[in-house]
Scaffold this motif. Structure first.
Motif, PDB file in Angstrom:
ATOM      1  N   GLU A   6       0.821  -1.192   0.000  1.00  0.00           N
ATOM      2  CA  GLU A   6       0.000   0.000   0.000  1.00  0.00           C
ATOM      3  C   GLU A   6       0.863   1.253   0.000  1.00  0.00           C
ATOM      4  OE1 GLU A   6       0.056  -2.273   2.455  1.00  0.00           O
ATOM      5  OE2 GLU A   6      -1.924  -3.127   2.732  1.00  0.00           O
ATOM      6  N   ARG A   7       0.262   2.349  -0.502  1.00  0.00           N
ATOM      7  CA  ARG A   7       0.868   3.697  -0.447  1.00  0.00           C
ATOM      8  C   ARG A   7       2.219   3.795  -1.157  1.00  0.00           C
ATOM      9  NH1 ARG A   7      -3.484   6.410   0.772  1.00  0.00           N
ATOM     10  NH2 ARG A   7      -4.473   5.766   2.684  1.00  0.00           N
ATOM     11  N   ARG A   8       2.400   2.994  -2.199  1.00  0.00           N
ATOM     12  CA  ARG A   8       3.644   3.063  -2.974  1.00  0.00           C
ATOM     13  C   ARG A   8       3.406   3.622  -4.375  1.00  0.00           C
ATOM     14  NH1 ARG A   8       7.028  -2.379  -1.409  1.00  0.00           N
ATOM     15  NH2 ARG A   8       6.657  -2.261   0.827  1.00  0.00           N
ATOM     16  N   GLY A   9       2.149   3.934  -4.685  1.00  0.00           N
ATOM     17  CA  GLY A   9       1.842   4.513  -5.980  1.00  0.00           C
ATOM     18  C   GLY A   9       1.536   3.510  -7.077  1.00  0.00           C
ATOM     19  N   TYR A  10       1.519   2.223  -6.740  1.00  0.00           N
ATOM     20  CA  TYR A  10       1.276   1.209  -7.769  1.00  0.00           C
ATOM     21  C   TYR A  10      -0.136   1.298  -8.354  1.00  0.00           C
ATOM     22  CZ  TYR A  10       5.543  -1.012  -5.993  1.00  0.00           C
ATOM     23  OH  TYR A  10       6.824  -1.275  -5.605  1.00  0.00           O
ATOM     24  N   LYS A  12      -2.119   3.943  -8.385  1.00  0.00           N
ATOM     25  CA  LYS A  12      -2.239   5.189  -9.150  1.00  0.00           C
ATOM     26  C   LYS A  12      -1.637   4.996 -10.537  1.00  0.00           C
ATOM     27  CE  LYS A  12      -1.280  10.101  -9.034  1.00  0.00           C
ATOM     28  NZ  LYS A  12      -0.648  11.193  -8.308  1.00  0.00           N
ATOM     29  N   TRP A  13      -0.480   4.381 -10.602  1.00  0.00           N
ATOM     30  CA  TRP A  13       0.159   4.116 -11.887  1.00  0.00           C
ATOM     31  C   TRP A  13      -0.719   3.182 -12.735  1.00  0.00           C
ATOM     32  CZ3 TRP A  13       1.630  -0.583 -13.905  1.00  0.00           C
ATOM     33  CH2 TRP A  13       2.295  -0.526 -15.129  1.00  0.00           C
ATOM     34  N   LEU A  45      -7.933   7.806  -4.337  1.00  0.00           N
ATOM     35  CA  LEU A  45      -7.256   7.477  -5.590  1.00  0.00           C
ATOM     36  C   LEU A  45      -8.023   8.013  -6.788  1.00  0.00           C
ATOM     37  CD1 LEU A  45      -5.137   5.937  -7.299  1.00  0.00           C
ATOM     38  CD2 LEU A  45      -6.639   3.937  -7.112  1.00  0.00           C
ATOM     39  N   THR A  48      -7.906  11.784  -7.038  1.00  0.00           N
ATOM     40  CA  THR A  48      -6.598  12.236  -7.509  1.00  0.00           C
ATOM     41  C   THR A  48      -6.476  12.121  -9.023  1.00  0.00           C
ATOM     42  OG1 THR A  48      -5.555  11.600  -5.433  1.00  0.00           O
ATOM     43  CG2 THR A  48      -4.105  11.817  -7.323  1.00  0.00           C
ATOM     44  N   GLY A  83      -3.224  14.382 -11.949  1.00  0.00           N
ATOM     45  CA  GLY A  83      -2.554  13.186 -11.468  1.00  0.00           C
ATOM     46  C   GLY A  83      -2.172  12.175 -12.525  1.00  0.00           C
TER      47      GLY A  83
END
Length: 84
Positions: A6-10, A12-13, A45, A48, A83
């Motif tokens: 979690e919270r590593r941007g995976y 979102k990417w 998410l 963003t 984003g």
């Protein structure tokens, strides 16, 4: 995502990549995300990435044997995006 990542941007990417392909390759004009109200990470998410809340669906989907409410979020291909 998987526990421990979690919270590593995976996500979102990954979701950003899906959105870009939906517009460019599939020529879609709209995407929706239906999220349980308590899932704050997923709500943040999609916010963003430029989704807007469109509504609330009571007893939308059966999860774990019970009907759960969901918020309906959407993004349009013509909408300004943050984003991505």
């Amino acid at each position: 995502m998987f526990s421990g990542f979690e919270r590593r941007g995976y996500m979102k990417w990954a979701l950003g990549t899906v959105i870009q392909r939906a517009w460019k390759q599939l020529k879609l004009h709209r995407l929706e995300a239906n999220i349980q109200p308590g899932n704050l990470a997923s709500i943040e998410l999609v916010k963003t990435l430029g989704f807007t809340k469109e509504g609330y669906s009571a007893a939308y989907l059966k999860v774990g044997g019970r009907w759960c409410d969901h918020e309906r979020w959407a993004i349009l291909a013509t909408a300004p995006r943050s984003g991505l």
